[in-house]
Scaffold this motif. Structure first.
Motif, PDB file in Angstrom:
ATOM      1  N   UNK A 178       0.580  -1.311   0.220  1.00 40.60           N
ATOM      2  CA  UNK A 178       0.460   0.056  -0.055  1.00 40.60           C
ATOM      3  C   UNK A 178       1.008   1.039  -0.056  1.00 40.60           C
ATOM      4  N   UNK A 179       1.342   1.475  -0.981  1.00 44.00           N
ATOM      5  CA  UNK A 179       2.528   2.642  -1.021  1.00 44.00           C
ATOM      6  C   UNK A 179       2.463   3.495  -2.591  1.00 44.00           C
ATOM      7  N   UNK A 180       3.790   3.991  -2.594  1.00 42.75           N
ATOM      8  CA  UNK A 180       3.407   4.867  -3.989  1.00 42.75           C
ATOM      9  C   UNK A 180       4.594   4.094  -4.934  1.00 42.75           C
ATOM     10  N   UNK A 181       5.218   4.497  -5.967  1.00 44.60           N
ATOM     11  CA  UNK A 181       6.481   3.668  -6.959  1.00 44.60           C
ATOM     12  C   UNK A 181       7.581   3.941  -6.492  1.00 44.60           C
ATOM     13  N   UNK A 182       7.563   5.430  -5.228  1.00 43.18           N
ATOM     14  CA  UNK A 182       9.380   4.784  -5.363  1.00 43.18           C
ATOM     15  C   UNK A 182      10.128   2.888  -3.972  1.00 43.18           C
ATOM     16  N   UNK A 183       8.924   2.498  -3.891  1.00 42.82           N
ATOM     17  CA  UNK A 183       9.048   0.765  -3.458  1.00 42.82           C
ATOM     18  C   UNK A 183      10.427   0.150  -4.203  1.00 42.82           C
ATOM     19  N   UNK A 184      10.429   0.127  -5.265  1.00 40.77           N
ATOM     20  CA  UNK A 184      11.164  -0.698  -6.048  1.00 40.77           C
ATOM     21  C   UNK A 184      12.351   0.008  -5.752  1.00 40.77           C
ATOM     22  N   UNK A 185      12.699   1.269  -6.211  1.00 41.05           N
ATOM     23  CA  UNK A 185      13.543   1.989  -5.215  1.00 41.05           C
ATOM     24  C   UNK A 185      13.881   1.928  -4.181  1.00 41.05           C
ATOM     25  N   UNK A 186      13.927   1.558  -3.224  1.00 37.77           N
ATOM     26  CA  UNK A 186      13.648   1.959  -1.930  1.00 37.77           C
ATOM     27  C   UNK A 186      14.787   0.207  -1.544  1.00 37.77           C
ATOM     28  N   UNK A 187      13.872  -0.884  -2.817  1.00 34.55           N
ATOM     29  CA  UNK A 187      14.319  -2.332  -2.198  1.00 34.55           C
ATOM     30  C   UNK A 187      15.600  -1.973  -3.315  1.00 34.55           C
ATOM     31  N   UNK A 188      15.972  -1.414  -3.770  1.00 42.85           N
ATOM     32  CA  UNK A 188      17.095  -1.700  -4.622  1.00 42.85           C
ATOM     33  C   UNK A 188      18.610  -0.940  -3.979  1.00 42.85           C
ATOM     34  N   UNK A 189      17.849   0.166  -3.660  1.00 43.83           N
ATOM     35  CA  UNK A 189      19.115   0.775  -2.534  1.00 43.83           C
ATOM     36  C   UNK A 189      19.193   0.450  -1.740  1.00 43.83           C
ATOM     37  N   UNK A 190      18.710  -0.678  -1.377  1.00 46.43           N
ATOM     38  CA  UNK A 190      19.206  -2.084   0.347  1.00 46.43           C
ATOM     39  C   UNK A 190      19.602  -2.940  -0.265  1.00 46.43           C
ATOM     40  N   UNK A 191      20.231  -2.741  -1.644  1.00 49.39           N
ATOM     41  CA  UNK A 191      20.940  -4.292  -2.259  1.00 49.39           C
ATOM     42  C   UNK A 191      20.126  -5.111  -2.541  1.00 49.39           C
ATOM     43  N   UNK A 192      18.851  -5.835  -2.968  1.00 45.78           N
ATOM     44  CA  UNK A 192      18.062  -6.289  -3.858  1.00 45.78           C
ATOM     45  C   UNK A 192      18.347  -5.984  -5.028  1.00 45.78           C
ATOM     46  N   UNK A 193      17.645  -7.387  -5.787  1.00 42.60           N
ATOM     47  CA  UNK A 193      17.687  -6.748  -7.104  1.00 42.60           C
ATOM     48  C   UNK A 193      16.026  -7.206  -7.751  1.00 42.60           C
ATOM     49  N   UNK A 194      15.947  -6.501  -7.882  1.00 44.03           N
ATOM     50  CA  UNK A 194      14.267  -5.931  -8.404  1.00 44.03           C
ATOM     51  C   UNK A 194      14.041  -5.645 -10.570  1.00 44.03           C
TER      52      UNK A 194
END
Length: 341
Positions: free
Chosen positions: A177-193
């Motif tokens: 339940x969020x906006x489209x920053x979620x992928x950027x957050x996950x990538x910045x934390x080291x996960x591949x998306x």
């Protein structure tokens, strides 16, 4: 055996295995906030320290008062513009998540400094709103829980074994339940998306938001096709194959639509690898969602016809008794292996 050698052996296996669109597919999805990542420091403290760096008075801007002001501003904004104003965005009457969160920030400081939000909003220092928006788009604002990386390392091994193990395919996603920053957050934390998002009513690529995604270049498309066009798995290199946000999907959890959109997108991913219809009679889909919110995640998934596990990041109240509960993500691995029984 190295991860690279394991991957190469996996590719050799799937390219020589029988080619058919059916099989047993695991669709495994996770909530994002408070399930995979959390604020690096309390949000009110991050707002406060940023405000002080822009010259706002430390005697006026204090975390506990700002926390109360933020809560009120967020609640009012959610009521006025549900789901980041998506319906009005589609009609061209609202700017989407960036405008939405900017209003929350300005409303929070207006309530704090003026005591309410009536009349004009306070004028904040130039660049302060943008600094906060950017802060919560990556690792400056958030951190992964300690169990996330160990879990995804073990899950990747299950993905690499797909086709010879419990499942023929494993699709991993995030439903938030969020906006489209979620992928950027996950990538910045080291996960591949991966690049798959929701596509409801209007392409997610066209919805105004935070993320500016670049499409794969032609060389990447050729490589992907060569490796996976005949494979019975989703790209095992990615930790997360798709991200479905409420802003892009059109409804927030616990609404069934967001779960239906996630499954539809997963079916499209699988079908595109075989040039087949999105589902066949030979398909068996096991859909599992994991999250920390009893109503939105656990009950929402069950009511959508999925299986679900409640991740207890915080102590549970006596009125919350999920039938399937885990205390860490790593505990999920044997639960998934249990689907083989």
């Amino acid at each position: 055996m190295s991860c690279r050698q394991h991957f190469l052996n996996h590719v050799r296996h799937v390219t020589t295995a029988a080619k058919h669109p059916g099989g047993r597919t695991l669709l495994l999805t996770f909530d994002a906030f408070s399930t995979l990542f959390h604020p690096r420091q309390p949000i009110a403290e991050q707002y406060t320290s940023t405000a002080h760096s822009f010259g706002l008075s430390p005697s006026v801007v204090v975390p506990d008062k700002l926390q109360a002001a933020f809560k009120d501003a967020y609640k009012a904004q959610s009521k006025r513009w549900p789901n980041y104003g998506r319906q009005d965005v589609l009609k061209g009457r609202y700017g989407g998540p960036r405008e939405w969160w900017g209003d929350v920030i300005r409303g929070s400081f207006t309530r704090l400094i003026k005591g309410d939000d009536t009349g004009d909003q306070v004028e904040l220092p130039e660049g302060m709103v943008e600094r906060l928006l950017d802060r919560f788009a990556g690792r400056d604002g958030y951190a992964l829980y300690e169990d996330v990386i160990p879990f995804f390392e073990r899950l990747k091994r299950l993905k690499l074994d797909a086709g010879v193990g419990i499942f023929d395919r494993i699709v991993v996603g995030v439903i938030s339940n969020s906006d489209d920053r979620v992928p950027a957050v996950l990538k910045s934390l080291g996960l591949t998306v991966g690049d798959v998002r929701a596509d409801q009513e209007r392409s997610s690529m066209d919805l105004p938001g935070f993320e500016e995604r670049s499409r794969m270049d032609e060389d990447a498309k050729v490589l992907s096709s060569a490796l996976y066009s005949s494979s019975e798995t989703i790209d095992p290199v990615n930790d997360i194959d798709m991200v479905i946000t409420s802003y892009e999907a059109g409804e927030e959890k616990p609404h069934r639509l967001i779960f239906d959109v996630a499954k539809r997108q997963a079916q499209r991913m699988v079908a595109s690898m075989h040039a087949q219809p999105e589902s066949t009679s030979s398909d068996e889909w096991i859909c599992v969602h994991v999250g920390d919110d009893y109503k939105k995640d656990y009950r929402g998934a069950i009511d959508a016809g999925w299986d679900s596990f409640f991740l207890a990041r915080e102590p549970l109240g006596d009125d919350i008794q999920p039938a399937k509960k885990i205390d860490t993500l790593v505990e999920l691995i044997p639960k998934l292996e249990g689907y083989n029984e």
